[in-house]
Design an enzyme around this catalytic site. Structure first.
Site, PDB file in Angstrom:
ATOM      1  CG  ASP A  17      -1.580   7.845   0.683  1.00  0.00           C
ATOM      2  OD1 ASP A  17      -0.685   8.701   0.642  1.00  0.00           O
ATOM      3  OD2 ASP A  17      -2.436   7.705  -0.205  1.00  0.00           O
ATOM      4  CE  LYS A  44      -5.595  -0.090  -1.349  1.00  0.00           C
ATOM      5  NZ  LYS A  44      -4.324   0.211  -0.701  1.00  0.00           N
ATOM      6  CG  ASP A  93      -1.563   1.230   1.568  1.00  0.00           C
ATOM      7  OD1 ASP A  93      -2.288   1.687   0.684  1.00  0.00           O
ATOM      8  OD2 ASP A  93      -1.398   1.778   2.680  1.00  0.00           O
ATOM      9  CB  SER A 143      -1.903   3.777  -3.771  1.00  0.00           C
ATOM     10  OG  SER A 143      -2.402   4.933  -3.151  1.00  0.00           O
ATOM     11  CB  ALA A 144      -7.304   3.678  -2.026  1.00  0.00           C
ATOM     12  CD  GLU A 202      -9.320   4.909   5.607  1.00  0.00           C
ATOM     13  OE1 GLU A 202      -9.191   6.135   5.815  1.00  0.00           O
ATOM     14  OE2 GLU A 202      -8.496   4.256   4.956  1.00  0.00           O
ATOM     15  CG  ASP A 207      -2.368   2.244   6.416  1.00  0.00           C
ATOM     16  OD1 ASP A 207      -2.479   2.039   5.194  1.00  0.00           O
ATOM     17  OD2 ASP A 207      -2.980   3.146   7.005  1.00  0.00           O
TER      18      ASP A 207
HETATM   19  O1  C5P Z   1      -2.400   4.472  -0.524  1.00  0.00           O
HETATM   20  P1  C5P Z   1      -3.643   4.185   0.284  1.00  0.00           P
HETATM   21  O2  C5P Z   1      -4.466   3.084  -0.326  1.00  0.00           O
HETATM   22  O3  C5P Z   1      -3.359   4.009   1.710  1.00  0.00           O
HETATM   23  O4  C5P Z   1      -4.509   5.557   0.159  1.00  0.00           O
HETATM   24  C1  C5P Z   1      -5.717   5.731   0.792  1.00  0.00           C
HETATM   25  C2  C5P Z   1      -5.610   6.538   2.051  1.00  0.00           C
HETATM   26  O5  C5P Z   1      -5.806   7.925   1.759  1.00  0.00           O
HETATM   27  C3  C5P Z   1      -6.708   6.152   3.008  1.00  0.00           C
HETATM   28  O6  C5P Z   1      -6.216   5.406   4.086  1.00  0.00           O
HETATM   29  C4  C5P Z   1      -7.366   7.455   3.438  1.00  0.00           C
HETATM   30  O7  C5P Z   1      -7.319   7.665   4.851  1.00  0.00           O
HETATM   31  C5  C5P Z   1      -6.577   8.535   2.765  1.00  0.00           C
HETATM   32  N1  C5P Z   1      -7.489   9.519   2.156  1.00  0.00           N
HETATM   33  C6  C5P Z   1      -7.269  10.856   2.403  1.00  0.00           C
HETATM   34  N2  C5P Z   1      -8.101  11.779   1.856  1.00  0.00           N
HETATM   35  C7  C5P Z   1      -9.115  11.406   1.063  1.00  0.00           C
HETATM   36  C8  C5P Z   1      -9.331  10.054   0.777  1.00  0.00           C
HETATM   37  C9  C5P Z   1      -8.484   9.133   1.347  1.00  0.00           C
HETATM   38  O8  C5P Z   1      -6.330  11.201   3.132  1.00  0.00           O
HETATM   39  N3  C5P Z   1      -9.878  12.328   0.554  1.00  0.00           N
HETATM   40 MG    MG Z   2      -2.711   3.242   3.506  1.00  0.00          MG
END
Ligand code: C5P
Ligand code: MG
Length: 317
Positions: free
Chosen positions: A65, A227, A63, A178-179, A110, A252
């Site tokens: 972030d 995912k 992942d 990554s999301a 979340e 994470d």
């Molecule tokens: O890379 P990863 O899959 O961890 O990215 C998703 C993360 O980005 C989520 O854990 C979420 O807390 C964060 N996020 C954010 N702001 C958003 C949407 C998601 O910080 N608007």
């Molecule tokens: Mg993450």
């Protein structure tokens, strides 16, 4: 049953003890205070099997972030790829306020240990969709992204250089799943000079019009809890990942555990979970879900030590 036969019990116990000792001395980082392992012998067996199979069988799925990037630095929360977009070069004050409101509403959901992934799923879609709509309204400019990343406090975890370099050196594919926002993610690893050719990325990518203004997001939306779909549709097709049945998975979020669902005929999957936030509430759940959990550990020390261990087999030299 076997354990009740005294003549076999003693030697078996001795072998197990030597084995545990061996791992302990070879990977001393596993004794760090931040490390929590529920099934130690299972983790050790997996590690040994992965080492025996060698680097040619290994792939790493991670992942981004708060897994490859730090959660905090000097008491301040480090920006996620979405947070990096919160910059006057890209969006106005009103959009910043709205994005913060959305974060305050949906982030607690979340990470809520009392809600199931099924329950969270539609709410995550809602969050991501609203944020993406907001970003599109802001007419984000492609040529401003580099500067926004430079001005952000985004930071990869301590020891990230060794992690990326080691994988590149051993030609082990690293799939970053990554999301977050793919264009920003790429810029972060490029600015840290670790965007090597073994790195593959699955993420939400921006779609710019001919004048370089954001008009949409490409492909199906990826959020924290879908995912698995991305893994089945994208990762399974990546040629570089084929024939590598051993997976080191880093995440994470509990949703990150499905990132290896696209691996065909997996042999060994070792999962490492960074537990950054809501530690007491989520410790139990994480310890039951990940092989190894790293509690408030802002470093790559453990993943790096594990990679050194797996790649130090005589067959790999
Ligand atoms: O890379 P990863 O899959 O961890 O990215 C998703 C993360 O980005 C989520 O854990 C979420 O807390 C964060 N996020 C954010 N702001 C958003 C949407 C998601 O910080 N608007
Ligand atoms: Mg993450």
């Amino acid at each position: 049953m076997i354990y009740h036969i005294p003549w076999i019990y003693t030697p078996l116990r001795t072998v197990m003890a030597i084995w545990h000792q061996l791992i302990k001395t070879e990977i001393p980082e596993l004794s760090k205070g931040s490390v929590l392992i529920r099934e130690r012998s299972r983790v050790e067996e997996t590690l040994q099997a992965m080492r025996r199979a060698g680097v040619s069988s290994l792939q790493v799925i991670s992942d981004f972030d708060r897994t490859l990037t730090r959660f905090t630095h000097n008491g301040k929360t480090v920006a996620t790829t979405h947070n990096i977009l919160d910059n006057r070069l890209l969006m106005n004050e009103d959009a910043t306020r709205k994005m913060k409101e959305l974060l305050n509403t949906y982030y607690p959901i979340e990470i809520d240990s009392n809600r199931s992934a099924e329950e969270k799923l539609p709410l995550m879609v809602e969050w991501w969709t609203k944020v993406h709509e907001l970003l599109i309204q802001q007419k984000i400019r492609k040529d401003m992204l580099t500067q926004a990343v430079k001005e952000s406090n985004a930071m990869l975890r301590d020891g990230y250089k060794e992690f990326f370099e080691h994988l590149a050196e051993h030609q082990v594919p690293l799939l970053i799943f990554s999301a977050g926002v793919g264009d920003i993610l790429e810029e972060v690893i490029r600015q840290n000079q670790v965007f090597h050719s073994n790195v593959h990325i699955i993420s939400n990518y921006m779609d710019f019009d001919q004048t370089g203004v954001l008009q949409a997001f490409k492909g199906p939306l990826i959020h924290t809890f879908n995912k698995r779909e991305g893994a089945l549709s994208h990762a399974a097709g990546l040629r570089e990942l084929q024939g590598r049945p051993n997976v080191l998975l880093l995440g994470d979020s509990l949703g990150d555990l499905t990132m290896a669902d696209g691996v065909s005929k997996p042999h060994n999957i070792l999962t490492i979970g960074f537990l950054n936030d809501q530690v007491e509430e989520r410790k139990e759940l994480y310890a039951n879900s990940f092989g190894i959990i790293l509690v408030k550990d802002e470093t790559m020390d453990v993943p790096n030590a594990i990679l050194r261990y797996i790649t130090s087999s005589r067959d790999n030299k």
